[in-house]
Design a protein around this motif. Structure first.
Motif, mmCIF file in Angstrom:
data_model
loop_
_atom_site.group_PDB
_atom_site.id
_atom_site.type_symbol
_atom_site.label_atom_id
_atom_site.label_comp_id
_atom_site.label_asym_id
_atom_site.label_seq_id
_atom_site.Cartn_x
_atom_site.Cartn_y
_atom_site.Cartn_z
ATOM 1 N N ILE A 1 0.873 -1.294 -0.068
ATOM 2 C CA ILE A 1 -0.012 -0.141 -0.049
ATOM 3 C C ILE A 1 0.764 1.291 0.102
ATOM 4 N N ALA A 2 1.821 1.348 0.767
ATOM 5 C CA ALA A 2 2.626 2.510 0.968
ATOM 6 C C ALA A 2 3.278 2.798 -0.388
ATOM 7 N N ARG A 3 4.050 1.869 -0.940
ATOM 8 C CA ARG A 3 4.560 1.808 -2.315
ATOM 9 C C ARG A 3 3.861 2.494 -3.587
ATOM 10 N N PHE A 4 2.467 1.571 -3.454
ATOM 11 C CA PHE A 4 1.695 2.124 -4.243
ATOM 12 C C PHE A 4 1.219 3.695 -4.305
ATOM 13 N N LYS A 5 0.838 3.965 -2.921
ATOM 14 C CA LYS A 5 0.453 5.273 -2.786
ATOM 15 C C LYS A 5 1.636 6.396 -3.245
ATOM 16 N N ARG A 6 2.871 6.025 -2.964
ATOM 17 C CA ARG A 6 3.808 6.891 -3.357
ATOM 18 C C ARG A 6 4.089 7.052 -4.840
ATOM 19 N N MET A 7 3.812 5.854 -5.593
ATOM 20 C CA MET A 7 3.802 6.045 -6.993
ATOM 21 C C MET A 7 2.668 6.981 -7.612
ATOM 22 N N GLN A 8 1.634 6.846 -6.866
ATOM 23 C CA GLN A 8 0.314 7.507 -7.316
ATOM 24 C C GLN A 8 0.415 9.069 -6.794
ATOM 25 N N GLY A 9 1.540 9.419 -6.401
ATOM 26 C CA GLY A 9 1.908 10.875 -6.240
ATOM 27 C C GLY A 9 1.656 11.270 -4.736
ATOM 28 N N TYR A 10 1.434 10.401 -3.942
ATOM 29 C CA TYR A 10 1.006 10.691 -2.217
ATOM 30 C C TYR A 10 2.310 11.072 -1.567
ATOM 31 N N ASN A 11 2.456 11.890 -0.679
ATOM 32 C CA ASN A 11 3.646 11.903 0.236
ATOM 33 C C ASN A 11 3.211 11.169 1.475
ATOM 34 N N VAL A 12 4.027 9.756 1.520
ATOM 35 C CA VAL A 12 3.724 8.926 2.120
ATOM 36 C C VAL A 12 4.515 8.838 3.256
ATOM 37 N N LEU A 13 3.890 8.534 4.567
ATOM 38 C CA LEU A 13 4.405 8.260 5.852
ATOM 39 C C LEU A 13 4.266 6.816 5.965
ATOM 40 N N HIS A 14 5.288 6.018 6.263
ATOM 41 C CA HIS A 14 5.242 4.735 6.458
ATOM 42 C C HIS A 14 6.424 4.331 7.468
ATOM 43 N N GLU B 1 16.429 6.447 -12.583
ATOM 44 C CA GLU B 1 15.764 6.763 -11.372
ATOM 45 C C GLU B 1 15.110 5.475 -10.721
ATOM 46 N N SER B 2 14.872 5.313 -9.719
ATOM 47 C CA SER B 2 14.368 4.088 -8.902
ATOM 48 C C SER B 2 13.057 3.939 -9.551
ATOM 49 N N VAL B 3 12.737 2.784 -9.789
ATOM 50 C CA VAL B 3 11.253 2.319 -10.167
ATOM 51 C C VAL B 3 10.496 2.791 -9.108
ATOM 52 N N HIS B 4 10.895 2.856 -7.875
ATOM 53 C CA HIS B 4 9.778 3.143 -6.949
ATOM 54 C C HIS B 4 9.299 4.702 -6.739
ATOM 55 N N CYS B 5 10.116 5.463 -7.632
ATOM 56 C CA CYS B 5 9.979 6.940 -7.728
ATOM 57 C C CYS B 5 9.154 7.444 -8.847
ATOM 58 N N GLN B 6 8.875 6.192 -9.866
ATOM 59 C CA GLN B 6 8.168 6.522 -11.017
ATOM 60 C C GLN B 6 6.663 6.749 -10.819
ATOM 61 N N GLU B 7 6.073 7.350 -11.781
ATOM 62 C CA GLU B 7 4.483 7.405 -11.644
ATOM 63 C C GLU B 7 3.565 6.301 -11.942
ATOM 64 N N TRP B 8 2.851 5.994 -11.289
ATOM 65 C CA TRP B 8 1.998 4.944 -11.437
ATOM 66 C C TRP B 8 1.238 4.922 -12.740
ATOM 67 N N PRO B 9 1.434 4.009 -13.391
ATOM 68 C CA PRO B 9 0.635 4.160 -15.015
ATOM 69 C C PRO B 9 -0.578 4.376 -14.790
ATOM 70 N N GLU B 10 -1.307 4.754 -16.092
ATOM 71 C CA GLU B 10 -2.635 4.977 -16.005
ATOM 72 C C GLU B 10 -3.133 4.549 -17.298
#
Ligand code: ANZ
Ligand code: ZN
Length: 827
Positions: A61-74, A746-755
């Motif tokens: 959930i944390a990684r997904f939300k981060r890719m969706q553009g949220y500032n994630v606290l985990h 750049e890290s895959v975990h910093c990419q934008e979630w695809p639409e």
């Protein structure tokens, strides 16, 4: 080619993430925030599979939300006070402090080997003075608001060890260590007034739409709110009244006897010096040895004795006998009841056994009932009968009428009762947060001044498992001076229930380094509440209720806005093996570290997430683990095959206007996978079906590769990259490696979630069923807008249809149902 060397790859990326501080978060008012939290572990020594499961769920959930553009606290931390540390001290002569910190170091290493995206900068440990300073501060605030108080209460006492036992140390009524029979002993102890918040805790369930209903129901039953009336029954021959609590004042005309709990003060008064005295006292002392649960359990038989006394029903002036029985508890209501056997099953069973009157006062509209023929209590609503002024009313009307009447005539008062009790937080234990109170002969109980916090736990303590609270034996700790008058005084030597520590840790994460305040309100208000909380159903009641209580109190203090701590709650299922929960005693434990060593963390995570939806129990399955590993291999191989070509590709050059049929299929698979995975993660939290969708995409890719006459490398690049992005929250290491091999810096975990693109999902062929004389014989794929004539021609040209059109047969009719079917009538 090079195979997938998970050991080195996983370590390499874990180091990289740490060095790059990829998952460290700061408040950023310009970005939407998301706070993902898993219940923090008790540092028992090693991670078990349950941990792997809950932390993998949170991490996705944390990684997904981060890719969706949220500032994630985990964040992550340690619920590190508690009894096991003291037991280790007694059994193995290790200090609880070093035992705990060694375990924390070890488990932290293990958590890191799972590749979890925590902001370790925010780590908290409840046993650290920087943390428990604020737990003590909260205690003082509760004390100031009159929500912390001291009162005598029973504890489990082992006469053998001469020590107080926690409930879990009492086994079958005996001491866990020496087996001596455990006694009750009264001690003055600290309580928190959670009952003050009972109504708010119930009402605010309304705010928790995304909590499982069963958790809310469990809390509701635990709080147990009942509206009723306290009715005063005069006692015949005594200048006293017997008060009872009832939720059914509408049945007062049906009360045929009264029951006192064995501990009720009137028992002695009614029987002393009478011929009943001996029998009643024998019964009472027998009952006192059994706890509430034993007395009232479904299995235990209802038993009672007559006291010799009578009460007077205030509505009928009738004399009715007063009994003592095991099924009425002193700890609820007033410790006494009016018994209405016709309408309460417990009273009914008891009345049958002792041949007491059963009088019907409520019956269904269309049926007449009698106490003589009743086979069980009638507990439904109905019409009131045999009840004077209430006759003819329905039960609800009767409730209101009699309750008002009783209030007006000073016979009774409307009352709300709760099953919930105030929270007993005193523990006669060493390894917990010291309670910041000082006792002075002159000034009484004096709170430790805030600027003197923390009251530190001394380290030089002997923990033997004997005697009173271990802190009581440490003179340097106990002896102090009174903050008010300066005279010699003594510290409180109880520590707090560890549930206190875990009732507010989610707030500390928002500002864990703060040395001046419990947290900065700005930060707490930015991050709170927790958007997604993940943890075990075993915490459905206590931890979650206590945390909600603390949040409400903290909110009332005015230092945080949130009224509820956890917006959404996901209660994950257990990890089973051979149908049973994994546990040391059953000998069915699979060690997560072994799985990580043999297959890698990505495989372990993927298996856990694929084997069952998060809310359901998960059965461990070695074949399933191998399956997860094979799937990652498949992703690895197909990516490796195209890496060199894909590296050169700019996806902007992908032309989608002139795709042929197989290209279109792959293109559609890509967008279908994006859509399904996104929806599964966002709304439904169905990680298993999300993973299936990624598997389907990989299958489509292999199929395309095997069939395509000429490979469209842009399209392949799109499919590979999308698969890697979608898979990255689940299997963070292998996807990071593949992503970098594709030439990405750049890290895959910093990419934008695809639409996904809606138009890509359209299937541009539909299936038409071909029938001959009403029987299905064939199917054809056609464009949805095909002309009818063209469709007929196409159908007639099919080989299978031709087989039926032999020389002696004739086509007499063709029926077309647009977009569905063509039926040929042949004779
Ligand atoms: C008369 C009556 C008639 C009742 C009837 C019920 C049905 P809840 O809903 O759980 O609050 N009760 C009260 N105090 C009790 C005690 N200390 N130990 C055991 N039972 C107790 O239940 C309230 C009902 O439980 C009360 O209403 C009382 O029985 C019983 F048709 O009073 B009732
Ligand atoms: Zn004093």
């Amino acid at each position: 080619g090079d195979s997938y060397d998970f050991t080195n790859i996983e370590e390499k990326w874990q180091q990289y993430w740490e060095e790059e501080q990829l998952f460290e978060t700061e408040l950023d008012p310009d970005k939407p925030k998301h706070y993902t939290l898993e219940m923090f572990p008790y540092p028992s020594g090693n991670l078990h599979m349950g941990h792997v499961r809950v932390y993998s769920i949170g991490d996705v959930i944390a990684r997904f939300k981060r890719m969706q553009g949220y500032n994630v606290l985990h964040p992550m931390g340690w619920d590190s006070f508690g009894l096991p540390a003291e037991n280790a001290a007694i059994e193995r002569d290790i200090h609880p402090n070093s035992w705990t910190w060694d375990n924390i170091a070890n488990m932290k290493k293990q958590l890191k080997s799972l590749g979890l995206s925590y902001d370790w900068n925010r780590e908290v440990a409840t046993c650290h003075p920087d943390y428990y300073k604020w737990t003590q501060w909260l205690f003082l605030q509760l004390y100031k608001e009159d929500l912390a108080y001291k009162q005598e209460s029973a504890v489990n006492w082992c006469p053998g060890c001469e020590t107080v036992l926690a409930n879990e140390q009492v086994v079958n009524g005996g001491c866990e260590r020496c087996d001596t029979e455990v006694e009750e002993k009264n001690l003055a102890q600290w309580f928190f007034k959670i009952t003050e918040y009972a109504d708010e805790l119930l009402e605010d369930h309304e705010l928790l739409d995304d909590w499982p209903d069963r958790v809310k129901t469990m809390q509701q039953n635990w709080i147990g709110r009942s509206e009723g009336v306290e009715i005063k029954f005069p006692i015949d021959g005594l200048d006293e009244e017997l008060e009872v609590f009832t939720t059914r004042p509408d049945t007062v005309y049906g009360a045929t006897y009264m029951v006192l709990a064995p501990e009720h003060p009137l028992v002695e008064e009614l029987t002393s010096g009478t011929e009943q005295e001996e029998e009643v006292m024998d019964f009472v002392s027998e009952m006192k040895e059994k706890d509430d649960e034993e007395r009232t359990s479904q299995e235990s038989e209802k038993r009672g004795v007559f006291t010799g006394g009578y009460a007077v029903n205030p509505m009928t002036e009738e004399r009715i006998p007063i009994l003592v029985a095991n099924y009425v508890l002193m700890s609820y209501g007033t410790g006494a009841i009016m018994a209405v056997p016709a309408h309460d099953q417990r009273d009914f069973d008891f009345a049958k056994k002792y041949d007491l009157d059963i009088r019907v006062v409520v019956q269904p509209e269309d049926e007449e009932m009698s106490g003589d023929t009743l086979e069980e209590a009638y507990t439904d609503d109905g019409v009131i009968v045999n009840s004077g002024m209430l006759n003819g009313l329905d039960t609800d009307e009767a409730f209101d009428k009699i309750a008002d009447y009783m209030e007006e005539n000073n016979i009774g008062n409307k009352e709300i009762n709760y099953r919930l009790r105030d929270w007993l937080v005193s523990r006669q234990r060493y390894w917990g947060t010291p309670i910041p109170i000082i006792y002075c002969d002159e000034c009484g109980a004096v709170p430790v001044p805030e600027e003197e916090l923390p009251v530190e736990l001394p380290t030089d303590v002997e923990i033997t498992g004997h005697g009173q609270s271990p802190l009581a034996q440490v003179d340097e700790f106990v002896n102090t001076t009174c903050p008010e008058c300066g005279k010699a005084a003594q510290r409180e030597t109880d520590t707090m229930d560890t549930f206190v520590d875990s009732s507010w840790y989610f707030l500390r994460y928002t500002d864990s380094g703060n040395e001046e305040e419990i947290f900065d309100s700005k930060k707490a208000n930015y991050w709170m509440n927790v958007d997604q909380y993940v943890g075990g159903i075993e915490h459905a009641i206590l931890h979650l209720l206590y945390a909600r209580f603390f949040m409400k109190f903290i909110s009332d203090l005015g230092i945080a806005d949130a009224k509820e701590p956890f917006e959404r709650l996901l209660a994950q299922g257990m990890v089973l093996k051979d149908g049973a929960k994994m546990s040391k005693s059953k000998g069915n434990v699979v060690d997560p570290l072994e799985i990580i060593d043999n297959y890698g963390a990505d495989t372990a995570r993927l298996f856990m997430l694929f084997a069952a939806p998060p809310q359901k129990d998960l059965e461990w399955d070695d074949e399933g683990v191998k399956g997860a590993s094979r799937f990652l291999d498949r992703v690895w191989r197909v990516t490796a095959e195209y890496t060199d070509q894909i590296k050169e590709i700019d996806l902007d050059n992908l032309q989608i206007d002139n795709l042929d049929k197989s290209e279109k299929e792959l293109y559609r698979s890509v967008h279908l996978a994006i859509k399904d995975v996104t929806e599964d993660l966002d709304n439904r939290k169905q990680f298993n079906t999300a993973i299936s969708s990624i598997m389907e995409l990989i299958n489509s890719l292999y199929q395309y590769r095997d069939q395509a006459a000429e490979e469209n490398i842009e399209l392949i690049a799109l499919a590979v990259k999308t698969a890697i992005l979608l898979l990255s929250p689940f299997a963070p290491h292998i996807t990071e490696e593949l992503w970098s091999k594709l030439g990405q810096s750049e890290s895959v975990h910093c990419q934008e979630w695809p639409e996904y693109k809606e138009e890509a999902l359209k299937k541009d062929e539909i299936t038409i069923v071909v029938q001959i004389n009403g029987n299905v014989r064939d199917r054809v794929e056609v464009a949805p807008n095909i002309e009818e004539e063209e469709l007929k021609e196409l159908v007639l040209a099919q080989d299978k249809v031709q087989d039926y059109l032999t020389e002696d047969k004739e086509l007499v009719k063709t029926i077309v149902v647009p977009k569905k079917l063509v039926n040929l009538v042949i004779q």
